[in-house]
Design a protein around this motif. Structure first.
Motif, PDB file in Angstrom:
ATOM      1  N   GLY A  52       0.798  -1.218   0.000  1.00 24.87           N
ATOM      2  CA  GLY A  52       0.000   0.000   0.000  1.00 24.87           C
ATOM      3  C   GLY A  52       0.827   1.263   0.000  1.00 24.87           C
ATOM      4  O   GLY A  52       2.050   1.250  -0.063  1.00 24.87           O
ATOM      5  N   PHE A  56       1.045   2.697   6.076  1.00 19.83           N
ATOM      6  CA  PHE A  56      -0.040   1.777   6.410  1.00 19.83           C
ATOM      7  C   PHE A  56       0.096   0.475   5.638  1.00 19.83           C
ATOM      8  O   PHE A  56       0.376   0.480   4.452  1.00 19.83           O
ATOM      9  CB  PHE A  56      -1.396   2.429   6.143  1.00 19.83           C
ATOM     10  N   GLY A  59      -4.274  -5.503   4.763  1.00 21.64           N
ATOM     11  CA  GLY A  59      -5.597  -5.179   4.247  1.00 21.64           C
ATOM     12  C   GLY A  59      -5.671  -5.306   2.743  1.00 21.64           C
ATOM     13  O   GLY A  59      -4.734  -5.741   2.083  1.00 21.64           O
ATOM     14  N   TYR A 101      -2.994   1.670  -2.630  1.00 23.10           N
ATOM     15  CA  TYR A 101      -3.052   2.065  -1.224  1.00 23.10           C
ATOM     16  C   TYR A 101      -3.901   1.051  -0.480  1.00 23.10           C
ATOM     17  O   TYR A 101      -4.714   0.343  -1.079  1.00 23.10           O
ATOM     18  CB  TYR A 101      -3.593   3.491  -1.053  1.00 23.10           C
ATOM     19  N   VAL A 102      -3.684   0.975   0.806  1.00 23.57           N
ATOM     20  CA  VAL A 102      -4.434   0.062   1.655  1.00 23.57           C
ATOM     21  C   VAL A 102      -5.343   0.854   2.576  1.00 23.57           C
ATOM     22  O   VAL A 102      -6.533   0.614   2.658  1.00 23.57           O
ATOM     23  CB  VAL A 102      -3.478  -0.845   2.468  1.00 23.57           C
ATOM     24  N   ASP A 103      -4.766   1.815   3.246  1.00 20.47           N
ATOM     25  CA  ASP A 103      -5.496   2.674   4.170  1.00 20.47           C
ATOM     26  C   ASP A 103      -5.436   4.086   3.612  1.00 20.47           C
ATOM     27  O   ASP A 103      -4.379   4.570   3.229  1.00 20.47           O
ATOM     28  CB  ASP A 103      -4.823   2.598   5.553  1.00 20.47           C
ATOM     29  N   GLU A 104      -6.561   4.761   3.582  1.00 17.39           N
ATOM     30  CA  GLU A 104      -6.608   6.082   2.941  1.00 17.39           C
ATOM     31  C   GLU A 104      -6.021   7.208   3.774  1.00 17.39           C
ATOM     32  O   GLU A 104      -5.770   8.298   3.254  1.00 17.39           O
ATOM     33  CB  GLU A 104      -8.052   6.423   2.572  1.00 17.39           C
ATOM     34  N   THR A 105      -5.745   6.996   5.051  1.00 17.92           N
ATOM     35  CA  THR A 105      -5.359   8.067   5.969  1.00 17.92           C
ATOM     36  C   THR A 105      -4.197   8.907   5.457  1.00 17.92           C
ATOM     37  O   THR A 105      -4.315  10.126   5.307  1.00 17.92           O
ATOM     38  CB  THR A 105      -5.012   7.485   7.355  1.00 17.92           C
TER      39      THR A 105
END
Length: 147
Positions: A52, A56, A59, A101-105
């Motif tokens: 990702g 992060f 996922g 990406y895995v986590d959008e943060t």
């Protein structure tokens, strides 16, 4: 690994029974366990932890499709946001960038730094996340103006 001025450790978490990325400056307690360390192949660590965007990991990997303005394109087209990114110059001089990406943060934070020079084309969930953050920022300024 060292990333954005912080050291991280990719390691097996015995309580969650999976690989996790630990920020070393957030570790409050450490102790030696009687249990033998679990050996994990580097290929597995890389596949699970580095797919990702940013720090992060873990996922489902999704693809972000972004369009940068012609003003931003000359600079963005030379940047590496992710090793697996793909970019192309469009006829109007804008730059389209696709990256995993895995986590959008963290991706949302980096997109907000680009202001009006970038637009999320896909997925809609990422575009909505950016919209929510922009609306929250606008509300802060509106409240200050009203005071």
């Amino acid at each position: 690994m060292h990333y954005r001025n912080t050291w991280y450790l990719d390691a097996w978490c015995h309580s969650r029974e999976r690989l996790l990325r630990f920020a070393l400056d957030a570790v409050q307690d450490a102790r030696v366990l009687e249990a033998r360390a679990r050996d994990i192949a580097m290929r597995q660590v890389e596949a699970e932890m580095d797919a990702g965007y940013g720090i992060f990991a873990g996922g489902t990997v999704r693809q972000a499709r972004l369009r940068f303005s012609p003003q931003a394109a000359p600079w963005i087209s030379r940047e590496e946001w992710h090793p697996a990114q793909q970019g192309r110059m469009l006829d109007d001089g804008s730059w389209e960038l696709t990256l995993p990406y895995v986590d959008e943060t963290e991706l949302v934070m980096d997109l907000l730094r680009q202001g009006e020079q970038v637009r999320v084309l896909a997925p809609d969930s990422l575009a909505q996340a950016v919209r929510r953050r922009l609306a929250a920022a606008l509300a802060v300024y509106a409240a200050a103006d009203a005071a």
